[in-house]
Design an enzyme around this catalytic site. Structure first.
Site, PDB file in Angstrom:
ATOM      1  N   ASP A   1       0.810  -1.227   0.000  1.00 35.06           N
ATOM      2  CA  ASP A   1       0.000   0.000   0.000  1.00 35.06           C
ATOM      3  C   ASP A   1       0.846   1.281   0.000  1.00 35.06           C
ATOM      4  OD1 ASP A   1       0.839  -0.842   2.574  1.00 35.06           O
ATOM      5  OD2 ASP A   1      -0.687   0.368   3.561  1.00 35.06           O
TER       6      ASP A   1
ATOM      7  N   GLU B   1      -0.474  -1.982   5.339  1.00 33.77           N
ATOM      8  CA  GLU B   1       0.571  -1.862   6.366  1.00 33.77           C
ATOM      9  C   GLU B   1       0.532  -0.496   7.036  1.00 33.77           C
ATOM     10  OE1 GLU B   1       3.977  -1.249   8.657  1.00 33.77           O
ATOM     11  OE2 GLU B   1       3.622  -0.055   6.862  1.00 33.77           O
ATOM     12  N   GLU B   2       0.177   0.532   6.247  1.00 32.63           N
ATOM     13  CA  GLU B   2       0.192   1.895   6.789  1.00 32.63           C
ATOM     14  C   GLU B   2      -1.037   2.192   7.638  1.00 32.63           C
ATOM     15  OE1 GLU B   2       2.807   3.502   6.564  1.00 32.63           O
ATOM     16  OE2 GLU B   2       3.829   3.050   4.685  1.00 32.63           O
TER      17      GLU B   2
ATOM     18  N   ARG C   1      19.366  -7.013  12.946  1.00 29.03           N
ATOM     19  CA  ARG C   1      19.685  -7.115  14.368  1.00 29.03           C
ATOM     20  C   ARG C   1      19.099  -8.406  14.920  1.00 29.03           C
ATOM     21  NH1 ARG C   1      20.754  -2.836  17.672  1.00 29.03           N
ATOM     22  NH2 ARG C   1      19.353  -3.744  19.193  1.00 29.03           N
TER      23      ARG C   1
ATOM     24  N   HIS D   1       8.344   8.305   4.231  1.00 26.30           N
ATOM     25  CA  HIS D   1       7.131   9.113   4.474  1.00 26.30           C
ATOM     26  C   HIS D   1       7.350  10.601   4.152  1.00 26.30           C
ATOM     27  CE1 HIS D   1       4.922   6.002   7.215  1.00 26.30           C
ATOM     28  NE2 HIS D   1       5.693   5.420   6.319  1.00 26.30           N
TER      29      HIS D   1
HETATM   30 NI    NI Z   1       6.954   0.910   5.116  1.00 25.52          NI
END
Ligand code: NI
Length: 395
Positions: free
Chosen positions: A79, A137-138, A179, A364
Site C-alpha cells: 500500500d 501496512e500503513e 539485528r 514518508h
Molecule cells: Ni513501510
C-alpha cells in the site's frame, strides 16, 4: 545449495519497470485493488499459483519445490500513503495526494522478481516458499497482517520461518540492516482531553483555563523519558498535535492533545504509560481541572528471532561480502510485520537504498526517493535467504 548470486540481474529491468508502474499508480491502505490485480497478472505470467482475498486485496503466491521440506514465507507490503509527491522523477505519482513514500512499490516488485527467480529453480527447492503480498501496512493499528491471518492465509501452509524486507534510505546500496532482537519499535498513540471551564479573557478568575493546564501537562510529560526511563533503554514520547480554544478573548474550556509513544521493550512501554497517566491526571487535578485519557495500542515491537536474524546476516555476507551487515541501532518506527513475528519465528531486515547523491530523504517524506540499482540485490537477497533457510531447516 541453490546460488542466486548475480541472478538478480536477470530480473532487474523488469523489477524497475514494475516498480515505476506501481509508483505512478499508488493506492491507499485497503484500496489496493489495481495493485492486487497487477500482482495476480504477474504471478499468472510467471506460472506461479496463488490464492487471493486475504484482508480484501492480499495475495498468497505458492511455490512448491520439487523436493520435500519446510515452509518459508516472504512478505512484501503493497500500500501507499496519503502524501502528495513532490519529487520530479519521470514516474511521479499520477494520483493527487497519494504516494508510495515508504517504498512498498519496491517491496512488491522485488518480491515478484524473487518469485520469478525461485520458480525457475523450483525443481531443486526443498520445501515450499510462500509469497505474501500484504495490504494496509500503513493503516495502524488495524494493519493488514492480522486480518490476513484471520482470513486463514496460513491455514494450508504454516510457515516455519517468515522474512520481511524494507528499503532503508540511511544505508547505501549493498548493505543490509539486521539485528538479533528488537528491530523496530512499538508505536502507540494517545489522545488526551483536558477539561476546564471557559469564560471571558478579562476575567480569568471566573474560569479554569484548559490551555494553561495543557501547557503544564505537555511540559511535565517531557520528564517521562528523561527522568523515568533507564537511559540505556529506548523511548520516545511526542506530542504531535494540540487543539483548543475559540478566539483571542475567550478562555478555552477544552484542549485535546494527540501524540505517540514509541518503545522497544514491553516493560518500558508499560512504565511510560503508567507515568504518563499519573502526570496527566495529577497536573490537571492540581490545577482544578480533569482529563480523559485514551491509549490506542499500535503495532507491537518488531523483534527478530536471533537464529533467523543470523541466517539473514550469513546470507547477506555470502551475497554481498563481509562488510555488508554493519552494526546498527533499532528504529522506533512502527511496522505491521511485528504481528507475523508474534506468531512465527523469523526476521525483518533493511535493504540499503540510499540515493546515489548520498543525501537520503526519510521514509514518508514527499521527496522520498530510492536507488533503483539496489532492487535487484533485494530480490536476490529474498530468494537466497528463503532457500538457505530451507536447507537449514532440513538439517
Ligand atoms: Ni513501510
Amino acid at each position: 545449495m541453490i546460488d542466486f548470486k548475480r541472478q538478480g540481474e536477470r530480473v532487474e529491468e523488469e523489477i524497475i519497470s514494475m516498480r515505476r508502474h506501481l509508483h505512478e499508480n499508488p493506492e491507499l491502505s485497503e484500496e489496493e485493488f489495481e495493485t492486487s490485480q497487477f500482482i495476480q497478472r504477474k504471478l499468472d505470467e510467471y506460472g506461479i499459483p496463488y490464492k487471493k482475498g486475504y484482508a480484501k486485496t492480499g495475495v498468497l503466491g505458492i511455490i512448491k519445490g520439487g523436493k520435500p521440506g519446510g515452509v518459508v514465507a516472504l512478505r512484501a507490503d503493497i500500500d501507499a500513503l496519503p502524501i502528495h509527491e513532490k519529487t520530479e522523477s519521470s514516474y511521479v505519482s499520477k494520483k493527487e495526494g497519494v504516494m508510495h513514500a515508504c517504498g512498498h512499490d519496491a517491496h512488491t516488485s522485488m518480491l515478484l522478481g524473487t518469485g520469478k527467480l525461485l520458480n525457475e529453480q523450483k525443481a531443486d527447492i526443498k520445501g515450499t516458499i510462500l509469497l505474501v503480498f500484504q495490504p494496509a501496512e500503513e493503516n495502524a493499528p488495524t494493519g493488514g497482517s492480522q486480518p490476513m491471518m484471520d482470513d486463514g492465509i496460513f491455514d494450508e501452509y504454516k510457515p516455519d520461518v517468515i522474512f520481511g524486507q524494507h528499503v532503508w534510505p540511511d544505508l547505501p546500496k549493498g548493505q543490509i540492516g539486521i539485528r538479533d532482537g528488537a528491530m523496530m519499535g512499538a508505536s502507540d498513540r494517545f489522545i488526551v482531553t483536558i477539561n476546564g471551564t471557559g469564560g471571558h479573557a478579562s476575567m480569568p478568575h471566573q474560569t479554569n483555563d484548559a490551555i494553561t493546564m495543557a501547557s503544564a501537562v505537555v511540559s511535565q510529560l517531557q520528564t517521562v523519558v528523561s527522568r523515568n526511563v533507564d537511559p540505556l533503554e529506548a523511548a520516545v514520547l511526542t506530542v504531535g498535535k494540540i487543539e483548543g480554544g475559540y478566539r483571542y478573548n475567550v478562555v478555552a474550556d477544552k484542549v485535546t492533545i494527540d501524540g505517540t509513544i514509541r518503545t522497544l521493550n514491553p516493560e518500558v512501554r508499560s512504565r511510560v504509560q503508567e507515568r504518563f497517566n499519573k502526570i496527566v491526571e495529577g497536573v490537571t487535578a492540581g490545577m482544578g481541572g480533569s482529563a480523559e485519557i485514551e491509549h490506542i495500542e499500535g503495532y507491537p515491537a518488531t523483534v527478530n528471532t536471533p537464529e533467523w536474524a543470523q541466517q539473514v546476516r550469513a546470507t547477506a555476507q555470502n551475497l554481498l561480502g563481509e562488510e555488508s551487515t554493519p552494526v546498527l541501532n533499532s528504529s522506533l518506527g512502527g511496522e505491521d510485520f511485528s504481528r507475523f513475528l508474534l506468531k512465527y519465528p523469523g526476521a525483518f531486515f533493511w535493504l540499503g537504498t540510499m540515493p546515489k547523491n548520498g543525501q537520503p530523504k526519510p521514509l514518508h517524506d514527499p521527496y522520498f526517493e530510492l536507488d533503483e540499482d539496489a532492487l535487484a540485490g533485494g530480490a536476490e537477497m529474498m530468494a537466497q535467504v528463503a532457500t538457505d533457510t530451507l536447507e537449514k531447516l532440513e538439517k
